[in-house]
Scaffold this active site. Structure first.
Site, PDB file in Angstrom:
ATOM      1  N   LEU A 179       0.968 -48.358   4.411  1.00 60.14           N
ATOM      2  CA  LEU A 179       0.980 -47.590   5.648  1.00 60.14           C
ATOM      3  C   LEU A 179       2.031 -46.488   5.645  1.00 60.14           C
ATOM      4  CD1 LEU A 179       0.568 -50.455   8.278  1.00 60.14           C
ATOM      5  CD2 LEU A 179      -1.161 -48.818   7.548  1.00 60.14           C
ATOM      6  N   GLY A 180       3.128 -46.687   4.951  1.00 61.34           N
ATOM      7  CA  GLY A 180       4.170 -45.669   4.958  1.00 61.34           C
ATOM      8  C   GLY A 180       5.406 -46.131   4.221  1.00 61.34           C
ATOM      9  N   GLY A 209       9.926 -45.237   4.177  1.00 57.15           N
ATOM     10  CA  GLY A 209      11.045 -44.509   4.764  1.00 57.15           C
ATOM     11  C   GLY A 209      12.360 -45.044   4.264  1.00 57.15           C
ATOM     12  N   GLY A 210      13.441 -44.695   4.991  1.00 53.99           N
ATOM     13  CA  GLY A 210      14.773 -45.064   4.547  1.00 53.99           C
ATOM     14  C   GLY A 210      15.013 -46.557   4.493  1.00 53.99           C
ATOM     15  N   ASP A 251      16.228 -46.106  16.904  1.00 49.41           N
ATOM     16  CA  ASP A 251      15.472 -45.094  16.151  1.00 49.41           C
ATOM     17  C   ASP A 251      14.195 -44.721  16.901  1.00 49.41           C
ATOM     18  OD1 ASP A 251      14.993 -43.300  14.101  1.00 49.41           O
ATOM     19  OD2 ASP A 251      13.962 -44.764  12.845  1.00 49.41           O
ATOM     20  N   LYS A 275       6.719 -54.943   6.887  1.00 45.83           N
ATOM     21  CA  LYS A 275       7.766 -54.008   6.457  1.00 45.83           C
ATOM     22  C   LYS A 275       8.642 -54.720   5.436  1.00 45.83           C
ATOM     23  CE  LYS A 275       9.798 -50.496   8.384  1.00 45.83           C
ATOM     24  NZ  LYS A 275      10.395 -49.606   9.384  1.00 45.83           N
TER      25      LYS A 275
END
Length: 532
Positions: free
Chosen positions: A22-23, A25-26, A138, A44
């Site tokens: 799905l993605g 990031g940091g 965030d 995640k």
């Protein structure tokens, strides 16, 4: 079938079969997966280098447990987590629907009704998140999902486990996305820790972006944007009326003057733009005042468990909040956003956070409610004084009613009782969600200035000086119980994890213990000692 997996991506994480990516990031990578029960979920997986870090895994576990307390109907529900897995992972509800970032990117700025729905939906989610003692840290358009059932906010709370892990956070780097970061998160010399008010700032930046399609603080680099946030007013052209006023207040540089999430909801639900010409305004859909005036005695909607009340579950202190959010959630269905915004858009943007900016110290920040003032600047009534103390605006004595003495913190970690005449007896409350941190105002106490719970080798728990960090040991519920001999409201002070703060007549000290069905033997009154 091309599921978007990269070489080396796992086919299985814990008990979850990976279906696609799905993605990224940091914080790590996010995968679409299937649970053992056949439910589609988002998993995640955090950065592999954190697997061997005991500090991170402890914080991760603590933040996950707290995030699980957030009502799920306006957020992506936390379903599972494993901090001992290599690497650690978090499982949340998979939400069908695009992110707000994707909607704006593909469709442009929102119309007035759609914008108001987004503003209400995100404020509702923040009310639930803060009510559970969690800070998002965030909030940004990519973390707001426009789902068929309403607005959902994702990735709340867990950012702190990453932001606070110094071993894996490089200098001048914090978890966050610069256009939505509050000044106190960018510049630690600003003088305010980052708490719930930082999320309110992000709410204002998100709503401004949804209204205009551009950031409220412009710039051609993260550094330039950060400087705008620190030094310049926001560009709110394109916003008007009550919504512009609320966004402007949310984007104040000083976190102490920003409204709380609950006050945002109050303003949004009673805005004249929403009423039009339909007649007089309806009463806002909000619960009663959090704290009754001192002359009202007990409170049936206490925000913390009342020690010794066997018929009240520990979770009852959040019942009013869940009821409020349930009502508000009905006001933000997906049809208000419009099915045309959902048609043809792809899966939600669940990519992790970017990391940039300067060092930040996370922790609670006061979110005071306005109080009436007399000409001298003092609160105009006992009720106003109580609210001001609970909002962190007043110095106070923490008075032990049963022995007519006051808590005191001298240099060192031990908490004493005294006559309340010196600076060692002065404290201030710092609200964090529905709980509080209790901070000494003694100028000689620079080390361990907040009250916290310590467990010794024998398992006994005492009240001591502690670092002012947002943790299970430093958060206390303060619930009205009765009256002291001067007619002031007396309170039970309770740590949700460790128990009730008590005075031991035999040991002559303050300790912490769960009371079970035993009657409460120690209460505290809050004695005003002037403005902070």
């Amino acid at each position: 079938m091309n599921n978007g997996l990269f070489p080396g991506d796992p086919s299985r994480i814990g008990g979850y079969d990976v279906l696609g990516r799905l993605g990224e990031g940091g914080m790590g990578s996010v995968f679409l997966a299937r649970s053992p029960q056949g439910r589609r979920v988002a998993v995640k997986v955090v950065r592999p280098e954190l697997s061997g870090d005991d500090e991170f895994r402890g914080r991760f576990r603590s933040e996950v447990n707290r995030a699980r307390q957030v009502p799920p109907f306006c957020t992506a529900e936390v379903l599972d987590a494993d901090s001992e897995h290599h690497p650690p992972y978090l499982v949340v509800e998979y939400v069908e629907g695009p992110s707000l970032a994707q909607v704006i990117r593909e469709r442009g700025p929102l119309g007035a009704a759609q914008l108001h729905s987004i503003a209400v939906g995100v404020a509702t989610a923040l009310t639930a998140i803060h009510g559970a003692g969690v800070i998002h840290r965030d909030l940004k358009p990519a973390n707001v999902l426009v789902a068929p059932g309403g607005i959902k906010v994702i990735d709340f709370g867990i950012a702190r486990a990453f932001d606070a892990t110094s071993q894996h956070t490089r200098p001048n780097e914090v978890v966050g996305t610069v256009p939505y970061m509050a000044p106190e998160r960018i510049d630690t010399t600003f003088g305010q820790p980052a708490g719930p008010a930082a999320d309110i700032f992000a709410w204002g930046a998100v709503v401004a972006y949804a209204a205009t399609g551009r950031n409220a603080f412009g710039g051609d680099s993260p550094t330039a944007i950060a400087m705008q946030i620190l030094t310049r007013p926001p560009d709110l052209s394109g916003l008007d009326g009550t919504l512009r006023e609320l966004v402007s207040r949310a984007l104040e540089k000083d976190p102490a003057v920003r409204p709380t999430a609950r006050k945002l909801l109050d303003g949004l639900l009673t805005a004249p733009e929403r009423r039009g010409n339909a007649g007089p305004a309806q009463a806002p859909v909000v619960p009663p005042a959090l704290w009754p005036p001192p002359d009202r005695g007990g409170n049936e909607q206490s925000l913390t468990s009342r020690p010794g009340a066997a018929d009240r579950p520990a979770s009852s202190r959040r019942g009013w909040l869940i009821a409020l959010i349930a009502v508000v959630a009905l006001l933000v269905p997906a049809f208000v956003i419009g099915p045309q915004l959902l048609r043809g858009l792809s899966n939600p943007d669940l990519a992790g956070s970017t990391k940039t900016g300067g060092p930040a110290t996370d922790g609670p920040t006061p979110t005071p409610a306005p109080t009436s003032k007399t000409a001298t600047g003092s609160p105009s009534s006992a009720a106003d004084t109580t609210r001001a103390m609970l909002a962190g605006q007043r110095r106070l004595l923490v008075h032990v009613v049963e022995i007519d003495r006051d808590l005191s913190l001298l240099p060192g970690e031990e908490v004493h009782v005294g006559n309340g005449t010196g600076p060692d007896a002065l404290f201030a409350l710092e609200p964090v969600g529905v709980d509080f941190m209790i901070k000494s105002l003694n100028p000689e106490v620079a080390h361990l200035p907040c009250l916290g719970v310590k467990i010794d080798s024998a398992g006994d728990k005492s009240l001591v000086g502690a670092e002012c960090e947002f943790s299970a040991a430093t958060l206390f519920g303060i619930s009205p119980e009765a009256k002291d001999d001067k007619g002031r409201t007396s309170y039970a002070i309770t740590n949700e994890k460790y128990g009730v703060v008590q005075w031991s007549p035999s040991q002559k000290n303050i300790y912490v213990e769960f009371m079970g069905d035993a009657p409460l033997s120690t209460t505290f009154s809050l004695v005003d000692r002037g403005a902070v």
